[in-house]
Each structure stands twice: as structure tokens, then as C-alpha cells.
Design a protein around this motif. Structure first.
Motif, mmCIF file in Angstrom:
data_model
loop_
_atom_site.group_PDB
_atom_site.id
_atom_site.type_symbol
_atom_site.label_atom_id
_atom_site.label_comp_id
_atom_site.label_asym_id
_atom_site.label_seq_id
_atom_site.Cartn_x
_atom_site.Cartn_y
_atom_site.Cartn_z
ATOM 1 N N LEU A 651 33.490 -0.199 -3.934
ATOM 2 C CA LEU A 651 34.090 1.028 -3.592
ATOM 3 C C LEU A 651 33.269 0.490 -2.001
ATOM 4 N N ILE A 652 32.046 1.717 -1.738
ATOM 5 C CA ILE A 652 31.522 2.357 -0.752
ATOM 6 C C ILE A 652 30.922 0.938 -0.439
ATOM 7 N N TYR A 653 30.185 -0.393 -1.324
ATOM 8 C CA TYR A 653 29.600 -0.915 -0.768
ATOM 9 C C TYR A 653 30.343 -1.932 0.220
ATOM 10 N N GLY A 654 31.474 -2.336 -0.178
ATOM 11 C CA GLY A 654 32.062 -3.984 -0.093
ATOM 12 C C GLY A 654 33.895 -3.400 0.766
ATOM 13 N N TYR A 655 33.596 -2.478 0.619
ATOM 14 C CA TYR A 655 35.470 -1.748 1.361
ATOM 15 C C TYR A 655 35.048 -0.672 2.322
ATOM 16 N N GLY A 656 33.497 0.062 2.442
ATOM 17 C CA GLY A 656 33.522 0.949 3.576
ATOM 18 C C GLY A 656 34.162 2.248 3.056
ATOM 19 N N PHE A 657 34.181 2.460 1.421
ATOM 20 C CA PHE A 657 34.894 4.080 1.031
ATOM 21 C C PHE A 657 33.477 5.039 1.540
ATOM 22 N N PRO A 658 34.188 5.663 2.303
ATOM 23 C CA PRO A 658 32.649 6.398 2.415
ATOM 24 C C PRO A 658 31.362 6.925 1.041
ATOM 25 N N ARG A 659 30.589 7.206 1.400
ATOM 26 C CA ARG A 659 29.442 7.178 0.566
ATOM 27 C C ARG A 659 29.148 8.553 0.367
ATOM 28 N N TYR A 660 29.406 9.259 1.414
ATOM 29 C CA TYR A 660 29.560 10.847 0.982
ATOM 30 C C TYR A 660 30.661 11.519 0.292
ATOM 31 N N ARG A 661 31.466 10.605 -0.170
ATOM 32 C CA ARG A 661 32.277 10.937 -1.099
ATOM 33 C C ARG A 661 32.374 10.555 -2.371
ATOM 34 N N GLY A 662 31.444 9.734 -2.898
ATOM 35 C CA GLY A 662 30.938 9.255 -3.760
ATOM 36 C C GLY A 662 31.365 8.480 -4.510
ATOM 37 N N GLY A 663 32.341 7.679 -3.840
ATOM 38 C CA GLY A 663 33.905 6.322 -4.389
ATOM 39 C C GLY A 663 34.778 7.238 -4.427
ATOM 40 N N PRO A 664 36.157 6.777 -5.260
ATOM 41 C CA PRO A 664 37.623 6.791 -5.299
ATOM 42 C C PRO A 664 37.118 7.515 -6.768
ATOM 43 N N MET A 665 36.460 6.686 -7.970
ATOM 44 C CA MET A 665 36.874 7.987 -9.030
ATOM 45 C C MET A 665 36.162 9.401 -9.382
ATOM 46 N N LYS A 666 34.626 9.730 -8.517
ATOM 47 C CA LYS A 666 33.700 10.815 -7.949
ATOM 48 C C LYS A 666 34.837 11.277 -7.546
ATOM 49 N N TYR A 667 35.342 10.909 -6.097
ATOM 50 C CA TYR A 667 36.627 11.536 -5.429
ATOM 51 C C TYR A 667 37.460 12.455 -6.212
ATOM 52 N N ALA A 668 38.129 11.629 -7.156
ATOM 53 C CA ALA A 668 39.118 11.676 -7.692
ATOM 54 C C ALA A 668 38.967 13.271 -8.968
ATOM 55 N N ASP A 669 37.546 13.476 -9.256
ATOM 56 C CA ASP A 669 36.765 14.043 -10.131
ATOM 57 C C ASP A 669 36.527 15.912 -9.611
ATOM 58 N N MET A 670 36.697 15.073 -8.000
ATOM 59 C CA MET A 670 36.008 16.411 -7.076
ATOM 60 C C MET A 670 37.106 17.037 -6.867
#
Length: 715
Positions: A651-670
Motif C-alpha cells: 500500500l505504501i509503494y503502490g497506492y500512496g498510503f502515507p508512509r509516516y503511518r506505517g501502512g494500514p496494518m501498522k496504522y491499525a496496531d497504533m
């Protein structure tokens, strides 16, 4: 090593040696693999400086690194752990305060804290091939051991800000030009060059020269410094929108010319701690680790890659040309296949246009373009691929067309050739079934523009052999791509999640949010573009074709929103047709909201009997993120993604998910998985089918665990 007069000095740290070369104490850092600044290295450096100061036989100190680097930065094994003394600022200040001459001799990488160590020395030499940088911004941090104060004093605020805000590496030649180093070695013998330089300085009675007293700031003048800082603030507000540490870096550099040195150091440290405690730092550090882990697929450990010296590309459209350029840039020859001479000429023109653009921007020389094109050949006959080691199909996204291509490849390609499809959605097992060698067929899903986008989904169908998968990962390394292993399913990892993201956005739009509010909310979250801007950029007809293909197998329980279909029926496919969800002026890439689109949206609401309701931007973000997180959990549960981190990098490298949020799974953990589960359970009361919580999320919450427990890393 010029060891004729060398002798061991007093006992030292296991990773920091001390050897006396005449009157010069050589302090060697040997902490494989990159001489990272662990607590033992830091302690050893302080002890070495103290030993030099106390020994009357020592006139000067030379700091060098063993192996391939000087010091490549912090020790990532200490990330997330309580800091141990001595802290790096203490080490740097101790080096700078030494009353005897201290010289840093740099080879390989001097990055982050490694460069800060060198900046604390009184003189700096580098050999050719060395690279110097302060890339902390990439981890959501700033240089925290004097880098923001010493660097601008040496090279001025503008150049210092450029290094820190970009995170780029400067080669030794540039570092000399900037004033970051004092001498460029004539050979690659870093120890010999360093000792010669120290002896030259001693012979000239060179003074101890603390970097805090360097004059680049005063030479440039306060007005120039202030102008550089304000220019950086203005540019950063746009380029690094949403990021925390870049503005803190600018504040710290400003302090270099507005505060006394020690007060500037104190401010730098406070800002560093603020960055350290920011959620962005956690997200960026996770992305840093995850990017390195994704290349560790099981097949890369179990099999040896096949040799690949020549590559074929079938299809000369935008994607095929981009793939060809990526391969040419890696130094490999490419043979492009097209259906007729006219199409082949267009394909070659696409490739040449990319290189012409690079030449026009000054990124490559004309001779580099000529060299790349010399490796490019084309043909209208598949027989031209008879000796290719690997062939990548990049034709229209249609199963019958792709099967016909693979039937031809099976006929002409040599045994052992890898046959790859660039399909975005289609069943690769079915494509492989068109050949007599399914073990040689794999998916290589590039992202457009393929010569720029770093993500490469390596899609592993059921019958592919392990060495073909290993070959794909090796090719990704050669192409400088970030590879992610994906299982075979409709859309693989990225497009499967994109489809759910779009579906959730369509529900919001039909329920009352405008497409323009949805796009704005997601941009504010950190995406470069909202979902409907992406549709217009990619072309609405692509998604329309996929929806029509899936229609016969669509689950009747699945709510289907027809708004996008109404636009496509009018021929409004986005930027390429001048209208989509937005209206585009001729030649414009940025669209304007369209009242007719809003009227179509309202008409569709009336048709299906929905009364529009309002949503806040936070509600929009929460729903769309829950949709992605929930489907991502299913992707991991089904084994389509090996680990949550593979989803994050996709998601970070292919779809523009903000890198500083770590990706959707890391974001879910946070956010906390219990919070995510509670939101999914609330939403499932509206639509039990779409919002059904993933069994993996339920299981992890019951265990008191989160997605990071499935990654097998410390991040």
C-alpha cells in the motif's frame, strides 16, 4: 595498513580498537556489518578520546572504520529500547572538545550519527566512493547529536537544509565542494590517506578546530540564512505536507544562527525527543524495517535464481514501454514484440519519449540514452524471443488475449525461460494453463509508470517452481524495485484492497458524501490523491471492465453502487476524455468539481431510495481505513500476503498510503485492534455482509495480540 611503526595501545572496547602509529592514535571502529553506533561503539569512542588526551605520546587522533564503511548510522537493534549512556551527543561533544587534533577519515557510508561523529572531529578526509548524509528525516527524526548545528556552520543553511530535508547522500566529491570535508584522498587506502593527512596537519602546526567555531553561517550573513530557512519552510509545507520532522529540522537549523551554539544544541535535543515520541516516527521506522523484510520470501531461501541475461517484453503500450525502460536502465537488453510494424514503432517511440524527458530534465546524458536504446530491439515475430531468458507479457487485460500470447510463448521460448504476466487482476493459474510448462509461469505486476514506481508484486501461482520465484526476486533487485510476494487471487494484494477501498467510498458517496469531500478527507489523511482522483487518472473504463467481468459471480448479498457506471456509459473515463468524476480543461491534469456529476449522484440516490446524510471527514477516513484493514486481515489470513508487513509495503509503494503511518496494518496496531474491531462491529449493523469483521482480527483481539505479532520482526 601502514603498520611499520604501529603498536597496540591500551585495552579497548571489543568493537573500537586503539593502535599507536608513531604519535598518532588510530581509533578503529569494527562493528559489522556497517559499524553502527551501538552503545559499545559509543563507549569505546569516548574511552579512546580520553586515552589520547591522557597519553603524552599521542599528538593526534585518527578515527577510521573497518570493513566497507566509516559509520553507517545508528544501531537499529537499539531502536525502541531505553537509551544507554553515553548518548551520541555526549560522544560528539567529547570528540570536539579534545585538546589534541582529531581527524575523521571516511570511506563507504558516513550517514546519520556516523556523519555527526565526523562533523565533531576537527578535520575530515574522505576517499572516492564515500557517501555522506543525514537521512534521519526518513525515519521521522532529525539529526540529534549536533548535526543541525554543526552542518550549517560548515556549509551554510541552504546546503545543510537540502541534505537534511531530502535525506540524500552526497558523494565525496560533492562533499568537498560543499565544505563538508577538507580533503579528498588520492587513493582508496583510507588509513594511509588519513595518516598522511594527519601528519601533514601536524607538520603545518594546524590548530585544533572545533566545528562549532566554523564560519559558513557568518560568512553568508544573517539575511541569506533567514532567506534559506523561509524558502525551506515554504517548500516543505507543500512537498512534505503532513510530515512532522521536516519542520522541526528547519526550526533547529534556524537556531544555528539565532542562538549560541550550546543553546542550539539544547533546542535540537528537545526537538529530537519530540520527533522520537511522535507516532510518525513509529510508522516510518516500521516502514524502514518492513521494506527490508519483504524481500525475504521462502523461495529465495530455498532455491537459486535462474540466470537472466536477455529479456523480452510483449506489448509496447504505456506499461510495456515502462517495463522496457526499467529493464534497459538495469543494463539488460530488451526485445519488444508487437502485432505489426505500426504498433512496434509506437512502442519504440514510447521508450524514446521517456529517455528524451530524462535528457531534457538533465537527469541523464545523451550518450546514456544512446547506450540504453542500443540495447533495445523490436520485432513483430515471436520467434525473436527464442533465446530470451525471461519474457514479460504486458498486453490488454483480457484473458483470451493473454492466453493467446502465452500459447505463442510456449511455442517459441526455450526450455527454462521464465514466462511472466503483468496482469493486474486475472487468474494466473488459468494463464499458465495455456502453456505446457506452468512451473515456469509467474506474475510480475508492475505499477505505472513502470520505470518509476518502485513496487513489484511477485504473484505466485499454484504450480510455479521455487527457482522461478527466486528469479523474480533477483530481477526485482536488479531493477531496483521493492518486491512483495503475493498469492494468486482476483487483484492479488494491492488491487484486491483497492477494490474494497473503492467500494466503501462508493457506499459513502451514495449515502450522502460527495466524491469531492471523500477525496479531500483522504488527502488530509495523507494520501497524495483521493479515490476518485485516482479513478480519473487511471481511467474509469479499466474499473468498469473489471466490474462487468465480475458481475456474473458477484455475491447477491453485496451492495452494488452504479454511479461510476453511469459516468462510463457517457464516455466519461477521466483525464484522457476530459471528464470523469472531475471536469478537465484541455491539457490539464487537475480537475474541477462537476455539477453534472453531483446531479448524477443525486439521481442514483433517488433511484435506489436513499436519503442523503452528512458525514464528517473523520467518519470518512474511519470507514475507509476500516474497510482496508479488515480486508487486509483476510488477505493475510488466506495467505495471499505472507505477513501484515507485506500488505503495508504494497500500500505504501503502490497506492500512496502515507508512509509516516506505517501502512494500514501498522496504522491499525497504533489505533488499537480492539478499537478497530468495535468500529467494524458497529458498521456491521448497517451492512452485515460487507462489514463482517475478519476472523483474524477477532482472534488477535481475543488473544490480546496485534498484527505486529505476525510479522516476525521487532517493528
Amino acid at each position: 595498513m601502514t603498520a611499520s611503526t604501529a603498536s597496540p595501545a591500551s585495552p579497548a572496547s571489543p568493537v573500537v580498537s586503539r593502535t599507536l602509529h608513531g604519535n598518532v592514535l588510530v581509533v578503529g571502529i569494527d562493528h559489522p556489518p556497517v559499524n553502527a553506533l551501538s552503545v559499545d561503539v559509543r563507549r569505546g569512542l569516548v574511552e579512546a578520546i580520553e586515552a589520547a588526551q591522557a597519553d603524552p605520546a599521542v599528538t593526534a587522533v585518527l578515527i577510521v572504520g573497518a570493513g566497507r564503511n566509516f559509520i553507517a548510522g545508528a544501531d537499529i537493534r537499539e531502536f525502541g529500547k531505553p537509551p544507554l549512556a553515553p548518548l551520541l551527543p555526549t560522544v560528539c561533544n567529547r570528540i570536539e572538545a579534545c585538546p589534541k587534533l582529531v581527524v575523521a577519515a571516511i570511506h563507504g557510508a558516513a550517514l546519520g550519527g556516523g556523519l555527526e561523529i565526523a562533523l565533531a572531529a576537527h578535520y575530515r578526509l574522505a576517499v572516492r566512493g564515500a557517501k555522506l548524509g543525514l537521512p534521519e528525516v526518513q525515519l521521522g527524526l532529525l539529526p540529534g547529536a549536533g548535526g543541525t548545528q554543526r552542518t550549517p556552520r560548515l556549509i551554510g543553511a541552504a546546503a545543510a537544509l537540502d541534505l537534511m530535508l531530502s535525506g540524500r547522500h552526497a558523494r565525496a566529491e560533492e562533499a568537498l565542494q560543499l565544505g563538508l570535508i577538507d580533503r579528498l584522498g588520492a587513493t582508496d587506502d583510507v588509513l594511509g590517506e588519513g595518516l598522511a593527512y594527519v601528519r601533514e596537519l601536524l607538520a603545518a602546526h594546524a590548530a585544533v578546530r572545533p566545528t562549532r567555531a566554523a564560519s559558513a553561517l557568518s560568512d553568508a550573513g544573517v539575511d541569506a540564512m533567514r532567506a534559506a530557512v523561509e524558502a525551506a519552510r515554504k517548500e516543505t509545507a507543500t512537498r512534505a505536507r503532513g510530515l512532522f520532522s521536516p519542520m522541526k529540522i528547519i526550526d533547529a537549523v534556524e537556531a544555528a544562527f539565532t542562538l549560541p551554539f550550546d543553546e542550539g544544541l539544547a533546542l535540537e535535543r528537545r526537538l529530537f525527543v519530540e520527533c522520537l515520541e511522535s507516532p510518525q516516527r513509529a510508522g516510518l521506522v516500521h516502514a524502514f524495517f518492513a521494506e527490508r523484510e519483504v524481500a525475504k520470501a521462502p523461495e529465495t531461501k530455498a532455491a537459486t535464481p535462474r540466470a537472466v541475461a536477455t529479456i523480452g517484453v510483449v506489448g509496447g503500450g504505456t506499461m510495456g514501454a515502462g517495463i522496457a525502460v526499467a529493464v534497459l536502465d538495469a543494463g539488460l537488453p530488451v526485445t519488444m514484440i508487437e502485432r505489426d510494424d505500426e504498433a512496434l514503432a509506437r512502442g519504440r517511440a514510447h521508450v524514446e519519449r521517456v529517455y528524451d524527458g530524462l535528457v531534457a530534465k538533465g537527469r541523464i546524458k545523451t550518450d546514456a540514452k544512446a547506450a540504453a536504446l542500443a540495447r533495445f530491439t523490436g520485432s513483430t515475430s515471436y520467434e525473436a524471443l527464442a533465446q530470451a531468458d525471461l519474457v514479460i507479457e504486458a498486453v490488454f487485460e483480457d484473458m483470451a488475449v493473454k492466453k493467446a500470447v502465452f500459447s505463442e510463448l510456449d511455442r517459441v521460448c526455450k526450455r527454462g525461460a521464465v514466462l511472466a504476466t503483468n496482469t493486474s487482476y486475472l487468474d494466473i493459474d488459468e494463464i499458465a494453463g495455456a502453456t505446457s510448462r506452468p512451473a515456469d509461469v509467474i506474475g510480475l505486476h508492475f505499477f505505472s509508470p513502470a520505470n518509476i514506481m518502485k513496487l513489484l508484486e511477485i504473484v505466485v501461482p499454484a504450480r510455479v517452481s521455487a527457482d522461478v520465484v527466486a528469479t523474480a526476486f533477483e530481477l526485482a533487485r536488479q531493477l531496483r524495485k521493492v518486491p512483495v510476494r503475493a498469492g494468486a487471487c482476483d487483484g492479488f494484494i494491492g488491487n484486491r484492497l483497492l477494490a474494497v477501498y473503492r467500494t466503501a467510498a462508493d457506499y459513502l458517496m451514495e449515502d450522502g458524501a460527495s466524491p469531492y469531500q471523500i477525496d479531500r478527507a483522504m488527502r488530509e489523511f495523507g494520501y497524495p490523491m483521493g479515490p476518485y482522483q485516482v479513478v480519473d487518472l487511471a481511467g474509469g473504463d479499466i474499473g468498469w471492465a473489471a466490474r462487468k467481468r465480475r458481475a456474473p459471480t458477484r455475491d447477491p448479498r453485496m451492495r452494488y453502487v452504479e454511479i461510476a457506471d453511469r459516468l462510463c456509459e457517457r464516455g466519461w473515463f477521466g483525464q484522457k476524455t476530459g471528464r470523469g468524476f472531475y471536469r478537465y480543461e484541455p491539457g490539464a491534469r487537475t480537475g474541477a468539481p462537476d455539477l453534472e456529476v453531483e446531479a448524477i449522484v443525486e439521481a442514483e440516490r433517488l433511484r435506489v431510495g436513499i436519503s442523503a446524510r452528512s458525514f464528517t471527514d473523520d467518519e470518512i477516513v474511519r470507514r475507509l481505513m476500516c474497510a482496508i484493514i479488515n480486508e487486509a486481515a483476510n488477505v493475510v489470513r488466506e495467505g495471499i500476503a505472507l505477513r501484515p508487513l507485506d500488505v503495508d509495503i504494497t500500500l505504501i509503494y503502490g497506492y500512496g498510503f502515507p508512509r509516516y503511518r506505517g501502512g494500514p496494518m501498522k496504522y491499525a496496531d497504533m489505533l488499537g485492534l480492539p478499537t478497530v474491531l468495535a468500529e467494524l462491529e458497529r458498521l456491521s449493523q448497517e451492512d452485515a455482509f460487507f462489514w463482517r469483521p475478519s476472523p483474524l482480527i477477532v482472534k488477535l483481539v481475543e488473544r490480546g495480540a496485534d498484527f505486529s505479532s505476525l510479522n516476525g520482526t521487532a517493528s
